[in-house]
Design a protein around this motif. Structure first.
Motif, PDB file in Angstrom:
ATOM      1  N   ALA A   3      -7.325 -19.183   7.557  1.00 18.98           N
ATOM      2  CA  ALA A   3      -8.581 -19.728   6.677  1.00 18.98           C
ATOM      3  C   ALA A   3      -9.014 -18.543   5.917  1.00 18.98           C
ATOM      4  O   ALA A   3      -9.439 -18.783   5.024  1.00 18.98           O
ATOM      5  N   ALA A   4      -8.953 -17.316   6.415  1.00 18.48           N
ATOM      6  CA  ALA A   4      -9.315 -16.240   5.543  1.00 18.48           C
ATOM      7  C   ALA A   4      -8.646 -14.911   5.978  1.00 18.48           C
ATOM      8  O   ALA A   4      -8.131 -14.737   7.175  1.00 18.48           O
ATOM      9  N   GLN A   5      -8.848 -13.950   5.071  1.00 21.50           N
ATOM     10  CA  GLN A   5      -7.959 -12.606   5.164  1.00 21.50           C
ATOM     11  C   GLN A   5      -9.078 -11.628   5.133  1.00 21.50           C
ATOM     12  O   GLN A   5      -9.753 -11.580   4.631  1.00 21.50           O
ATOM     13  N   GLY A   6      -8.956 -10.552   5.847  1.00 21.42           N
ATOM     14  CA  GLY A   6      -9.871  -9.434   5.951  1.00 21.42           C
ATOM     15  C   GLY A   6      -9.770  -8.500   4.824  1.00 21.42           C
ATOM     16  O   GLY A   6      -8.884  -8.698   3.721  1.00 21.42           O
ATOM     17  N   PHE A   7     -10.663  -7.647   4.865  1.00 24.01           N
ATOM     18  CA  PHE A   7     -10.599  -6.512   3.733  1.00 24.01           C
ATOM     19  C   PHE A   7      -9.624  -5.332   4.114  1.00 24.01           C
ATOM     20  O   PHE A   7      -9.563  -4.951   5.306  1.00 24.01           O
ATOM     21  N   ALA A   8      -9.123  -4.753   2.930  1.00 22.70           N
ATOM     22  CA  ALA A   8      -8.184  -3.832   3.101  1.00 22.70           C
ATOM     23  C   ALA A   8      -8.667  -2.243   3.466  1.00 22.70           C
ATOM     24  O   ALA A   8      -9.884  -1.991   3.160  1.00 22.70           O
ATOM     25  N   PRO A   9      -8.436  -1.792   4.569  1.00 20.11           N
ATOM     26  CA  PRO A   9      -8.924  -0.366   5.001  1.00 20.11           C
ATOM     27  C   PRO A   9      -8.578   0.721   4.276  1.00 20.11           C
ATOM     28  O   PRO A   9      -9.047   1.799   4.230  1.00 20.11           O
ATOM     29  N   SER A  10      -7.457   0.552   3.355  1.00 19.75           N
ATOM     30  CA  SER A  10      -6.789   1.521   2.540  1.00 19.75           C
ATOM     31  C   SER A  10      -7.581   1.939   1.361  1.00 19.75           C
ATOM     32  O   SER A  10      -8.383   1.192   0.939  1.00 19.75           O
ATOM     33  N   ASN A  11      -7.658   3.139   0.964  1.00 18.24           N
ATOM     34  CA  ASN A  11      -8.170   3.536  -0.364  1.00 18.24           C
ATOM     35  C   ASN A  11      -7.601   3.201  -1.571  1.00 18.24           C
ATOM     36  O   ASN A  11      -7.780   3.502  -2.708  1.00 18.24           O
ATOM     37  N   GLU A  12      -6.151   2.794  -1.378  1.00 22.93           N
ATOM     38  CA  GLU A  12      -5.487   2.108  -2.603  1.00 22.93           C
ATOM     39  C   GLU A  12      -5.872   0.768  -2.813  1.00 22.93           C
ATOM     40  O   GLU A  12      -5.733   0.095  -2.108  1.00 22.93           O
ATOM     41  N   PRO A  13      -6.354   0.667  -4.135  1.00 24.57           N
ATOM     42  CA  PRO A  13      -7.081  -0.774  -4.453  1.00 24.57           C
ATOM     43  C   PRO A  13      -5.895  -1.869  -4.544  1.00 24.57           C
ATOM     44  O   PRO A  13      -6.472  -2.982  -4.507  1.00 24.57           O
ATOM     45  N   ASP A  14      -4.702  -1.678  -4.694  1.00 25.88           N
ATOM     46  CA  ASP A  14      -3.711  -2.583  -4.444  1.00 25.88           C
ATOM     47  C   ASP A  14      -2.914  -2.589  -3.247  1.00 25.88           C
ATOM     48  O   ASP A  14      -1.827  -3.180  -3.124  1.00 25.88           O
ATOM     49  N   ASP A  15      -3.289  -2.236  -2.151  1.00 30.69           N
ATOM     50  CA  ASP A  15      -2.496  -2.235  -0.805  1.00 30.69           C
ATOM     51  C   ASP A  15      -3.004  -3.372  -0.141  1.00 30.69           C
ATOM     52  O   ASP A  15      -4.116  -3.769   0.415  1.00 30.69           O
ATOM     53  N   VAL A  16      -1.986  -4.440  -0.140  1.00 26.85           N
ATOM     54  CA  VAL A  16      -1.779  -5.728   0.429  1.00 26.85           C
ATOM     55  C   VAL A  16      -1.669  -5.781   2.009  1.00 26.85           C
ATOM     56  O   VAL A  16      -1.738  -6.631   2.411  1.00 26.85           O
ATOM     57  N   GLY A  17      -1.189  -4.390   2.389  1.00 29.83           N
ATOM     58  CA  GLY A  17      -0.836  -4.391   3.832  1.00 29.83           C
ATOM     59  C   GLY A  17       0.589  -4.756   3.941  1.00 29.83           C
ATOM     60  O   GLY A  17       1.186  -5.558   3.313  1.00 29.83           O
TER      61      GLY A  17
END
Length: 630
Positions: free
Chosen positions: A398-412
């Motif tokens: 239903a939802a995906q969390g926010f990225a903890p990385s400093n890179e703005p394009d880090d999708v995990g």
């Protein structure tokens, strides 16, 4: 861009493996054949250089990969006790506005930027287990790794540090520098440290057990090699120290300070290491010993005695004496020598009485400057330009969390942050390859994702919704006139492809994108068109290393090679990985002709379809034969 990747005795790879890399490199082959090991070794460098604990040579278990113990990653049949990982990195020349003129080195009397000095970096680092076998066999000991040796080879700009400043007496070709790093033995450390004052050893800021030596040589000319003590940041040389004689240093410093006193050189013409001594020469009275020496000189020459107080006044007095030229020259020379001797004695007294040698940071050296820059660029590359998507991407939710990385394009690594990254960047204008126009376009990420989703046949339009503290959710419009549906209400393939689109399109130019099995849960046509997507990424300056089991994807790349108008035939490399019965992995390049045909079809390389067609043909023939007999 990564031009080559080298592995030695790493996991199923026995001996040395050199893999030339292209803008699109495909790793295909049977399961457990070593494909993922190549990607893991790249991620291992990324994980290590991203860690703040720079004293650790190699970090086997972290937030990116978990590889267990050193013995677990070392090939069990290897003869050597070490593993090796290396690469060749080609560095793009920065634009003039990207140069940093405030940083650099002294060359031919001018401080010039060093940004463009290094054209390419070739590094091979070998690692050994740092486990103490006389201690317990705890897990902490089992994962410890130490650097056994490293060789860094640099190709330097043909015009040196800055293209606008010519280098005299040098040919206009790239110059090569080779640096060999090795741990110092106990004997070599004792030899290095003998006679060195404690104040210098403490200034190293790292224990003697971590000392490494680095030998810098220039294979293309007769310049003698130099050796320094170096401190490592993980496995890269970071700071350099050289041994010097305190007596010789004091004499050279004293001579320079005398030149300052007599107005022959400014203080900054040579770095003044003892500025307090320089201030004393201008402010404090001279010593009684120096005054006695000056008195003896005046008595011999029958000149008026010195009545001043400071060494600065003494220098001016000696220059102003009314003596004939030759006598005055000899007198001033004697005064200068007396002052220099006094200054040298003052400098020596600042160190311990037993100290004969010191250690100092090496800075104003062309080779050292180039190595420091290479280490910095290597760290920056692996910490900011590597993107990774693993084979097990996040399930539709239903939802995906926010990225903890400093890179703005880090999708995990599982694409688990793709929705929040897309939401944060959907209005950002990017340069991307448009499959409908067959050209590079500049538009928003939102527009680019929609075009590619339509081209792949997985959706007409995608968007995101705020899910509160749960994060961000995807909404997918499957057909032009259909309603937006949540991700879990559409095909699983959509959830697998969206992280690939977001990560690839947002990655900066020069990034290396590692993707394992991008074809999961996709229809054959979508798998094939993924090949077009990767070609588009390569055309916009991004590098893709893909581990795949998709025949359709590989076939589409073969089509692009055969299509002469694409102009990418030299940008694609396909390897077939295979493991023999002894467990040793090999990587064979698949040769593809200009017409797209495979010239050396390896056994097991997407030949199962041909085998099945052959079985069907045989079965049908036997069925007709039996029917005719009846």
């Amino acid at each position: 861009m990564l031009k080559n990747w080298t592995l030695e005795n790493f996991k199923p790879i026995k001996g040395r493996l050199d893999l030339p890399l292209r803008p699109i490199t495909v790793l295909a082959g049977l399961n457990s054949s070593g494909k993922s090991s190549v990607l893991q070794s790249i991620l291992l460098f990324t994980q290590t250089l991203s860690n703040q604990s720079t004293e650790k040579s190699l970090i086997l278990n972290g937030h990116v990969v978990q590889l267990g113990t050193f013995e677990g990653i070392r090939n069990e049949r290897a003869v050597q006790p070490n593993i090796g990982i290396g690469f060749e990195l080609s560095l793009a020349t920065p634009q003039p506005e990207e140069r940093a003129p405030a940083q650099g080195t002294i060359l031919w009397g001018r401080r010039v930027p060093r940004t463009e000095s290094v054209k390419s970096i070739n590094l091979l680092a070998t690692f050994r287990s740092a486990r103490h076998f006389d201690s317990d066999s705890s897990g902490i000991e089992a994962v410890k790794v130490a650097l056994a040796s490293a060789r860094m080879q640099l190709a330097l700009s043909p015009r040196g540090i800055h293209p606008e400043i010519p280098q005299p007496h040098q040919e206009h070709k790239a110059h090569t520098l080779v640096a060999d790093v090795s741990p110092m033995t106990a004997e070599s450390q004792r030899e290095l440290m003998s006679g060195i004052g404690e104040e210098f050893i403490r200034a190293l800021s790292h224990p003697e057990s971590e000392n490494y030596s680095i030998s810098i040589s220039w294979p293309e000319n007769t310049r003698p090699p130099t050796t320094h003590l170096t401190h490592l940041s993980h496995f890269l040389p970071e700071r350099f120290f050289s041994r010097f004689s305190l007596a010789e240093e004091a004499e050279a410093e004293a001579e320079h300070l005398v030149e300052v006193l007599y107005g022959e050189a400014p203080p900054w013409a040579r770095r003044v290491r003892h500025e307090e001594v320089l201030r004393k020469l201008f402010d404090d009275p001279i010593s009684g010993r120096l005054r006695e020496k000056i008195g003896e000189l005046t008595r011999k020459t029958a000149t008026e005695g010195f009545e001043g107080k400071t060494a600065s006044e003494l220098s001016g007095w000696s220059l102003g004496l009314p003596l004939k030229t030759r006598r005055k020259h000899r007198f001033v020379k004697s005064v200068r020598a007396a002052i220099a001797e006094e200054i040298a004695s003052e400098i020596k007294n600042r160190f311990t009485s037993t100290a004969q040698f010191g250690l100092r940071r090496v800075t104003e050296d062309y080779g050292v400057s180039a190595i420091e820059m290479a280490s910095q660029r290597t760290t920056n590359f692996f910490t900011t330009m590597i993107r990774y998507l693993g084979p097990l991407r996040a399930d539709p939710r239903a939802a995906q969390g926010f990225a903890p990385s400093n890179e703005p394009d880090d999708v995990g690594p599982k694409g688990e942050f793709a929705a929040s990254v897309y939401e944060a960047n959907r209005k950002q204008r990017i340069s991307w390859w448009n499959p409908t126009t067959g050209s590079e376009s500049i538009n928003t990420l939102e527009k680019a994702v929609d075009i590619w989703a339509q081209y792949l046949g997985v959706a007409h339009r995608v968007s995101t919704r705020d899910a509160g503290i749960s994060g961000v959710s995807w909404a997918v419009q499957h057909l032009p006139n259909s309603k937006d549906r949540p991700l879990q209400s559409v095909g699983v393939g959509v959830s697998q492809i969206l992280p690939i689109l977001v990560a690839g399109l947002l990655a900066p130019k020069g990034a290396v994108i590692l993707i394992e099995q991008p074809e999961l849960h996709l229809h054959a046509r979508a798998q094939a068109r993924l090949g077009d997507f990767f070609v588009g990424l390569a055309r916009t300056g991004k590098q893709c290393i893909i581990e795949t089991h998709s025949e359709n994807l590989v076939t589409q790349l073969r089509y692009h090679i055969a299509n002469a108008s694409d102009g990418i035939s030299g940008d694609v490399e396909i390897y077939f990985a295979n493991q023999d019965r002894a467990g040793e992995s090999t990587f064979s390049p698949v040769k593809i002709s200009a017409s797209g045909n495979i010239e050396n079809w390896p056994d097991g390389f997407f030949d199962e379809g041909l085998r099945q067609e052959d079985k069907i043909t045989r079965a049908a023939f036997l069925a007709r034969k039996n029917k005719s007999k009846k």
